[in-house]
Design an enzyme around this catalytic site. Structure first.
Site, PDB file in Angstrom:
ATOM      1  N   ARG A 223       0.847  -1.186   0.000  1.00  0.00           N
ATOM      2  CA  ARG A 223       0.000   0.000   0.000  1.00  0.00           C
ATOM      3  C   ARG A 223       0.888   1.244   0.000  1.00  0.00           C
ATOM      4  O   ARG A 223       1.975   1.255   0.585  1.00  0.00           O
ATOM      5  CB  ARG A 223      -0.917   0.031   1.232  1.00  0.00           C
ATOM      6  CG  ARG A 223      -2.039  -0.993   1.195  1.00  0.00           C
ATOM      7  CD  ARG A 223      -3.066  -0.684   0.119  1.00  0.00           C
ATOM      8  NE  ARG A 223      -4.192  -1.621   0.111  1.00  0.00           N
ATOM      9  CZ  ARG A 223      -4.274  -2.696  -0.641  1.00  0.00           C
ATOM     10  NH1 ARG A 223      -3.242  -3.013  -1.448  1.00  0.00           N
ATOM     11  NH2 ARG A 223      -5.344  -3.474  -0.602  1.00  0.00           N
ATOM     12  N   HIS A 271      -0.816   0.222  -9.991  1.00  0.00           N
ATOM     13  CA  HIS A 271      -1.469  -0.733  -9.082  1.00  0.00           C
ATOM     14  C   HIS A 271      -1.947  -1.964  -9.855  1.00  0.00           C
ATOM     15  O   HIS A 271      -3.135  -2.345  -9.800  1.00  0.00           O
ATOM     16  CB  HIS A 271      -2.644  -0.081  -8.351  1.00  0.00           C
ATOM     17  CG  HIS A 271      -2.953  -0.744  -7.038  1.00  0.00           C
ATOM     18  ND1 HIS A 271      -3.429  -0.045  -5.941  1.00  0.00           N
ATOM     19  CD2 HIS A 271      -2.866  -2.038  -6.635  1.00  0.00           C
ATOM     20  CE1 HIS A 271      -3.619  -0.889  -4.929  1.00  0.00           C
ATOM     21  NE2 HIS A 271      -3.291  -2.107  -5.345  1.00  0.00           N
TER      22      HIS A 271
END
Length: 308
Positions: A223, A271
């Site tokens: 993250r 991502h």
């Protein structure tokens, strides 16, 4: 009983079709166009709008549309009295390994340097470091971390791992939370696969980078909030880190004026290291839905106190 798909940055249609393929009789509605929120008992969520789950008075279970749940818990009004489940997709682990292996080899074979030489029209060879002489450190040894550790070890890398509790993985030396410095000090390529918890926010910082061997490399596929961005820039500018491959960011999409875009020591991907396949995970979603209906224990239920 009805399932609602509540997501803000995923296309819900493939998920709807995958679930219907498993069981055409399922009553599935898609936010924000549900006919009657009072019949919704199972919510399939990804980055739901703040407080939206309070609109479902008979909600009994919440399922993340991925392996992580931090996007759920970031909601200040999240109903923590309900069971939360996450998805475990075998294809995710292989996809993550492929991404990490590619990033590691990009660094090891100095493709970044050769790209800069290409831009300057320079023909110069460099002797690469051998895989057998390279230590990869993996922070986070859950399902994905353990799988990647095993596969990278099989590829010939020296692998060390770090987790909250002691792990036993063949051919991988593992360390616990109080042994972070020992772990980091031997790591040529540092990979973050940690869950995002209050204890891991900002863990990739100057203090950590200064312990790594000179010219080490960072790969963050966990993250964005794990990384202190300004500390990474400093570590790259001073040469403490040779480079970084980043797939996750505090703000996504990464703002166009962000300094990462113009830093040639940073590889940026959107991502995409491991993207959940709705067809692959639909069976476990339906199975958990049926377990919920039967009041039986759920698969992959999350410990909300730990955050994973």
């Amino acid at each position: 009983m009805t399932i609602s798909i509540i997501c803000t940055n995923k296309n819900p249609e493939p998920w709807y079709l995958a679930l219907k393929e498993i069981d055409p009789s399922l009553d599935i509605q898609i936010w924000p166009d549900e006919n009657n929120k009072s019949v919704i008992e199972f919510a399939l969520c990804w980055k739901q709008p703040e407080g939206i789950l309070q609109d479902y008075p008979n909600l009994k279970c919440i399922c993340s549309m991925g392996a992580g749940i931090d996007h759920l818990l970031s909601d200040s009004f999240f109903p923590k009295n309900l069971p939360v489940i996450r998805l475990i997709d075998p294809s995710l682990a292989q996809s993550m390994f492929e991404y990490i292996y590619t990033a590691a080899m990009y660094y090891l074979r100095e493709f970044d340097l050769y790209q800069r030489q290409k831009n300057q029209i320079i023909w110069e060879q460099h002797q690469p470091k051998a895989i057998s002489q390279t230590t990869i450190g993996i922070m986070g040894l859950g399902k994905l971390g353990e799988y990647c550790a095993r596969k990278l070890s099989q590829a010939g890398f020296n692998i060390v791992g770090w987790a909250r509790t002691k792990k036993q993985i063949e051919d991988v030396k593992t360390y616990t939370s109080e042994q972070l410095e020992i772990f980091v000090s031997q790591t040529d390529i540092l990979i973050c696969l940690l869950p995002l918890t209050p204890q891991t926010v900002g863990i990739l910082n100057s203090e950590l980078f200064n312990i790594t061997p000179k010219n080490s490399y960072l790969i963050n596929v966990a993250r964005g909030e794990h990384l202190v961005e300004s500390d990474l820039i400093t570590a790259l500018n001073t040469g403490q880190l040779k480079g970084a491959c980043l797939d996750v960011f505090t703000t996504e999409p990464l703002p166009q004026d962000h300094p990462f875009w113009t830093n040639d020591k940073i590889v940026i991907t959107p991502h995409c290291s491991s993207i959940t396949d709705p067809v692959s995970v639909a069976p476990q979603i339906v199975q958990n839905y049926r377990l919920m209906q039967s009041c039986k224990p759920l698969m992959n239920e999350v410990d909300l106190q730990r955050g994973y």
